[in-house]
Design a protein around this motif. Structure first.
Motif, PDB file in Angstrom:
ATOM      1  N   GLN A   1       0.817  -1.212   0.000  1.00  0.00           N
ATOM      2  CA  GLN A   1       0.000   0.000   0.000  1.00  0.00           C
ATOM      3  C   GLN A   1       0.854   1.266   0.000  1.00  0.00           C
ATOM      4  OE1 GLN A   1      -3.150  -0.283   2.846  1.00  0.00           O
ATOM      5  NE2 GLN A   1      -4.100   1.624   2.267  1.00  0.00           N
ATOM      6  N   ASP A   2       2.042   1.215   0.620  1.00  0.00           N
ATOM      7  CA  ASP A   2       2.898   2.413   0.652  1.00  0.00           C
ATOM      8  C   ASP A   2       3.685   2.591  -0.655  1.00  0.00           C
ATOM      9  OD1 ASP A   2       4.889   0.505   0.755  1.00  0.00           O
ATOM     10  OD2 ASP A   2       5.579   1.005   2.766  1.00  0.00           O
ATOM     11  N   LEU A   3       3.572   1.609  -1.584  1.00  0.00           N
ATOM     12  CA  LEU A   3       4.150   1.638  -2.936  1.00  0.00           C
ATOM     13  C   LEU A   3       5.676   1.562  -2.972  1.00  0.00           C
ATOM     14  CD1 LEU A   3       1.891   4.245  -4.758  1.00  0.00           C
ATOM     15  CD2 LEU A   3       1.577   1.782  -4.536  1.00  0.00           C
ATOM     16  N   ALA A   4       6.356   1.982  -1.902  1.00  0.00           N
ATOM     17  CA  ALA A   4       7.826   1.909  -1.832  1.00  0.00           C
ATOM     18  C   ALA A   4       8.504   2.592  -3.019  1.00  0.00           C
ATOM     19  CB  ALA A   4       8.280   0.450  -1.722  1.00  0.00           C
ATOM     20  N   LEU A   5       7.981   3.752  -3.408  1.00  0.00           N
ATOM     21  CA  LEU A   5       8.596   4.533  -4.477  1.00  0.00           C
ATOM     22  C   LEU A   5       9.411   5.676  -3.889  1.00  0.00           C
ATOM     23  CD1 LEU A   5       5.593   4.812  -6.976  1.00  0.00           C
ATOM     24  CD2 LEU A   5       7.505   3.197  -7.077  1.00  0.00           C
ATOM     25  N   ALA A   6      10.475   6.054  -4.586  1.00  0.00           N
ATOM     26  CA  ALA A   6      11.331   7.154  -4.146  1.00  0.00           C
ATOM     27  C   ALA A   6      10.929   8.435  -4.874  1.00  0.00           C
ATOM     28  CB  ALA A   6      12.792   6.819  -4.419  1.00  0.00           C
ATOM     29  N   ASP A   7      10.431   9.410  -4.132  1.00  0.00           N
ATOM     30  CA  ASP A   7       9.928  10.652  -4.722  1.00  0.00           C
ATOM     31  C   ASP A   7      10.996  11.415  -5.513  1.00  0.00           C
ATOM     32  OD1 ASP A   7       7.397  10.248  -3.823  1.00  0.00           O
ATOM     33  OD2 ASP A   7       7.419  11.816  -2.287  1.00  0.00           O
ATOM     34  N   ASN A   8      12.244  11.304  -5.088  1.00  0.00           N
ATOM     35  CA  ASN A   8      13.310  12.105  -5.699  1.00  0.00           C
ATOM     36  C   ASN A   8      13.889  11.466  -6.965  1.00  0.00           C
ATOM     37  OD1 ASN A   8      14.361  10.039  -4.001  1.00  0.00           O
ATOM     38  ND2 ASN A   8      16.388  11.013  -4.059  1.00  0.00           N
ATOM     39  N   LEU A   9      13.341  10.302  -7.348  1.00  0.00           N
ATOM     40  CA  LEU A   9      13.808   9.628  -8.559  1.00  0.00           C
ATOM     41  C   LEU A   9      12.713   9.642  -9.614  1.00  0.00           C
ATOM     42  CD1 LEU A   9      15.553   6.476  -7.016  1.00  0.00           C
ATOM     43  CD2 LEU A   9      16.592   8.672  -7.639  1.00  0.00           C
TER      44      LEU A   9
ATOM     45  N   SER B   1       0.395  11.917  -9.750  1.00  0.00           N
ATOM     46  CA  SER B   1      -0.814  11.765  -8.948  1.00  0.00           C
ATOM     47  C   SER B   1      -0.813  10.387  -8.272  1.00  0.00           C
ATOM     48  CB  SER B   1      -2.051  11.879  -9.839  1.00  0.00           C
ATOM     49  OG  SER B   1      -2.131  10.747 -10.708  1.00  0.00           O
ATOM     50  N   GLY B   2      -1.766  10.174  -7.385  1.00  0.00           N
ATOM     51  CA  GLY B   2      -1.863   8.888  -6.704  1.00  0.00           C
ATOM     52  C   GLY B   2      -2.067   7.737  -7.667  1.00  0.00           C
ATOM     53  N   GLY B   3      -2.937   7.938  -8.657  1.00  0.00           N
ATOM     54  CA  GLY B   3      -3.188   6.897  -9.643  1.00  0.00           C
ATOM     55  C   GLY B   3      -1.965   6.605 -10.491  1.00  0.00           C
ATOM     56  N   GLN B   4      -1.233   7.659 -10.867  1.00  0.00           N
ATOM     57  CA  GLN B   4      -0.016   7.472 -11.656  1.00  0.00           C
ATOM     58  C   GLN B   4       1.057   6.738 -10.853  1.00  0.00           C
ATOM     59  OE1 GLN B   4       0.478  11.658 -12.572  1.00  0.00           O
ATOM     60  NE2 GLN B   4      -0.033  11.332 -14.724  1.00  0.00           N
ATOM     61  N   ARG B   5       1.162   7.051  -9.569  1.00  0.00           N
ATOM     62  CA  ARG B   5       2.127   6.349  -8.703  1.00  0.00           C
ATOM     63  C   ARG B   5       1.797   4.863  -8.629  1.00  0.00           C
ATOM     64  NH1 ARG B   5       4.590   9.630  -4.159  1.00  0.00           N
ATOM     65  NH2 ARG B   5       4.495  11.784  -4.840  1.00  0.00           N
TER      66      ARG B   5
ATOM     67  N   ALA C   1       4.110   1.642  -9.771  1.00  0.00           N
ATOM     68  CA  ALA C   1       4.419   0.534  -8.868  1.00  0.00           C
ATOM     69  C   ALA C   1       4.007  -0.805  -9.482  1.00  0.00           C
ATOM     70  CB  ALA C   1       3.723   0.748  -7.524  1.00  0.00           C
ATOM     71  N   ILE C   2       2.851  -0.827 -10.144  1.00  0.00           N
ATOM     72  CA  ILE C   2       2.387  -2.063 -10.788  1.00  0.00           C
ATOM     73  C   ILE C   2       3.276  -2.413 -11.969  1.00  0.00           C
ATOM     74  CG2 ILE C   2       0.494  -3.104 -12.094  1.00  0.00           C
ATOM     75  CD1 ILE C   2      -1.438  -1.476 -10.302  1.00  0.00           C
ATOM     76  N   ALA C   3       3.620  -1.419 -12.787  1.00  0.00           N
ATOM     77  CA  ALA C   3       4.497  -1.655 -13.934  1.00  0.00           C
ATOM     78  C   ALA C   3       5.868  -2.156 -13.479  1.00  0.00           C
ATOM     79  CB  ALA C   3       4.647  -0.377 -14.758  1.00  0.00           C
TER      80      ALA C   3
ATOM     81  N   LEU D   1      -1.596  -7.096  -5.130  1.00  0.00           N
ATOM     82  CA  LEU D   1      -1.843  -5.654  -4.990  1.00  0.00           C
ATOM     83  C   LEU D   1      -2.568  -5.386  -3.686  1.00  0.00           C
ATOM     84  CD1 LEU D   1      -3.123  -5.035  -8.636  1.00  0.00           C
ATOM     85  CD2 LEU D   1      -0.795  -4.717  -7.769  1.00  0.00           C
ATOM     86  N   ASP D   2      -1.924  -4.644  -2.796  1.00  0.00           N
ATOM     87  CA  ASP D   2      -2.468  -4.361  -1.475  1.00  0.00           C
ATOM     88  C   ASP D   2      -3.211  -3.027  -1.498  1.00  0.00           C
ATOM     89  OD1 ASP D   2      -3.051  -4.254   1.209  1.00  0.00           O
ATOM     90  OD2 ASP D   2      -0.994  -3.896   1.871  1.00  0.00           O
ATOM     91  N   GLU D   3      -4.538  -3.089  -1.515  1.00  0.00           N
ATOM     92  CA  GLU D   3      -5.390  -1.894  -1.495  1.00  0.00           C
ATOM     93  C   GLU D   3      -4.967  -0.862  -2.549  1.00  0.00           C
ATOM     94  OE1 GLU D   3      -8.061  -1.394   0.259  1.00  0.00           O
ATOM     95  OE2 GLU D   3      -8.007  -2.780   1.946  1.00  0.00           O
ATOM     96  N   PRO D   4      -4.903  -1.254  -3.826  1.00  0.00           N
ATOM     97  CA  PRO D   4      -4.377  -0.332  -4.844  1.00  0.00           C
ATOM     98  C   PRO D   4      -5.253   0.880  -5.123  1.00  0.00           C
ATOM     99  CG  PRO D   4      -5.292  -2.279  -5.893  1.00  0.00           C
ATOM    100  CD  PRO D   4      -5.293  -2.545  -4.420  1.00  0.00           C
ATOM    101  N   THR D   5      -6.559   0.836  -4.758  1.00  0.00           N
ATOM    102  CA  THR D   5      -7.430   1.983  -5.035  1.00  0.00           C
ATOM    103  C   THR D   5      -7.720   2.817  -3.787  1.00  0.00           C
ATOM    104  OG1 THR D   5      -9.414   0.595  -4.738  1.00  0.00           O
ATOM    105  CG2 THR D   5      -8.546   0.816  -6.973  1.00  0.00           C
ATOM    106  N   ALA D   6      -7.095   2.459  -2.667  1.00  0.00           N
ATOM    107  CA  ALA D   6      -7.332   3.222  -1.432  1.00  0.00           C
ATOM    108  C   ALA D   6      -6.875   4.667  -1.623  1.00  0.00           C
ATOM    109  CB  ALA D   6      -6.584   2.584  -0.268  1.00  0.00           C
ATOM    110  N   ALA D   7      -7.696   5.597  -1.187  1.00  0.00           N
ATOM    111  CA  ALA D   7      -7.373   7.036  -1.189  1.00  0.00           C
ATOM    112  C   ALA D   7      -7.272   7.634  -2.585  1.00  0.00           C
ATOM    113  CB  ALA D   7      -6.086   7.309  -0.412  1.00  0.00           C
ATOM    114  N   LEU D   8      -7.798   6.942  -3.596  1.00  0.00           N
ATOM    115  CA  LEU D   8      -7.794   7.498  -4.948  1.00  0.00           C
ATOM    116  C   LEU D   8      -9.165   8.078  -5.277  1.00  0.00           C
ATOM    117  CD1 LEU D   8      -5.860   4.825  -7.065  1.00  0.00           C
ATOM    118  CD2 LEU D   8      -4.963   6.858  -5.916  1.00  0.00           C
ATOM    119  N   GLY D   9      -9.165   9.081  -6.149  1.00  0.00           N
ATOM    120  CA  GLY D   9     -10.419   9.641  -6.633  1.00  0.00           C
ATOM    121  C   GLY D   9     -11.060   8.719  -7.656  1.00  0.00           C
TER     122      GLY D   9
END
Length: 266
Positions: free
Chosen positions: A94-102, A152-156, A160-162, A174-182
């Motif tokens: 759910q936290d996606l484990a992505l690095a914002d600065n990359l 955006s959240g959806g793009q992130r 992560a999925i890609a 996929l752990d709660e992939p649509t949580a907090a998305l519009g």
């Protein structure tokens, strides 16, 4: 991109009687689960039902204490995340484990960078990232060189999925992939989840949102206090029955035996 599928109906991932303890507390009780290629299996359950422990056991973060894991019909031993990844199992938490600065490419290859001599092979990584996104029909990213902090959240979630698909995965959890998305972003992610299955991947979709579950899933597995209440084609249940399975462990002829439900609730 298309993943070869067994022709005999064998689950690509199967759990048989899986137990997990943390000290004196038993969190998973004899859990059975079947996950098939080309299908989305929704894993549902209330908070504390054991969903996170179950997926972390599959991922090798929590080695199981009892029972058996089978992959492509053969028993396997998963003692750590490397074992799970080597089989072709990728988890998008759910936290996606992505690095914002990359940027997108750097995130997709983070920790698995390609090199040419002593230098990073930027051209090869960028092309592989583009190819993966194209095969998933992703059109929401302007550039693979965008910083993740600008997405955006959806793009992130898409990145992560890609990233999970890039590594020739066969099972994507996929752990709660649509949580907090519009609404629009949720639509994009659900479309991507369906495309993942359509390319032959086995998808485990964890969600509390029954609308999303019934829209995108082929099967549904309902956990109740660490026990599998049902693992059935979604065509065999409706939302009311699923809610009953989640909240009481039983619905009509489906679910944990009444005596076991009473024992769990005691």
């Amino acid at each position: 991109m298309s993943v070869p599928q067994p022709q005999d109906g064998t689950p690509i991932l199967e759990l048989r009687g899986v137990d997990k303890h943390f000290g004196a507390i038993q969190v998973l009780h004899g859990v059975d689960l079947k996950v098939y290629p080309g299908q989305v299996t929704a894993l549902v359950g209330d908070n504390g039902a054991g969903k996170s422990t179950l997926i972390k056991s599959i991922a090798g973060i929590h080695p199981i204490d009892g029972g058996q894991l089978l992959f492509e019909g053969k028993p396997v031993t998963v003692t750590g995340p490397r074992d799970s990844a080597a089989l072709g199992i990728e988890v998008v938490y759910q936290d996606l484990a992505l690095a914002d600065n990359l940027d997108v490419v750097q995130n997709m290859f983070l920790g698995r960078e390609r090199t040419k001599g002593i230098l990073l092979d930027e051209a090869s990584m960028e092309q592989a990232a583009r190819d993966t996104l194209a095969k998933l029909s992703v059109r929401t990213l302007k550039s693979v060189r965008q910083l993740v902090s600008s997405l955006s959240g959806g793009q992130r979630q898409t990145v992560a999925i890609a990233k999970a698909v890039l590594w020739e995965s066969k099972v994507v959890i996929l752990d709660e992939p649509t949580a907090a998305l519009g609404v629009a972003q949720t639509r994009q992610v659900l479309d991507l989840v369906r495309r993942l299955a359509d390319t032959g991947h086995a998808v485990v979709f964890i969600s509390h949102n029954m609308v999303d579950v019934f829209e995108v899933s082929d099967r549904i597995a309902a956990l109740y206090l660490g026990r599998m209440a049902a693992d059935v084609p979604i065509s065999e249940v409706d939302r009311t029955r699923v809610v009953e399975l989640i909240t009481t462990g039983r619905s009509g002829d489906l679910g944990i035996e009444p005596a076991a439900v009473a024992e769990v609730g005691a």
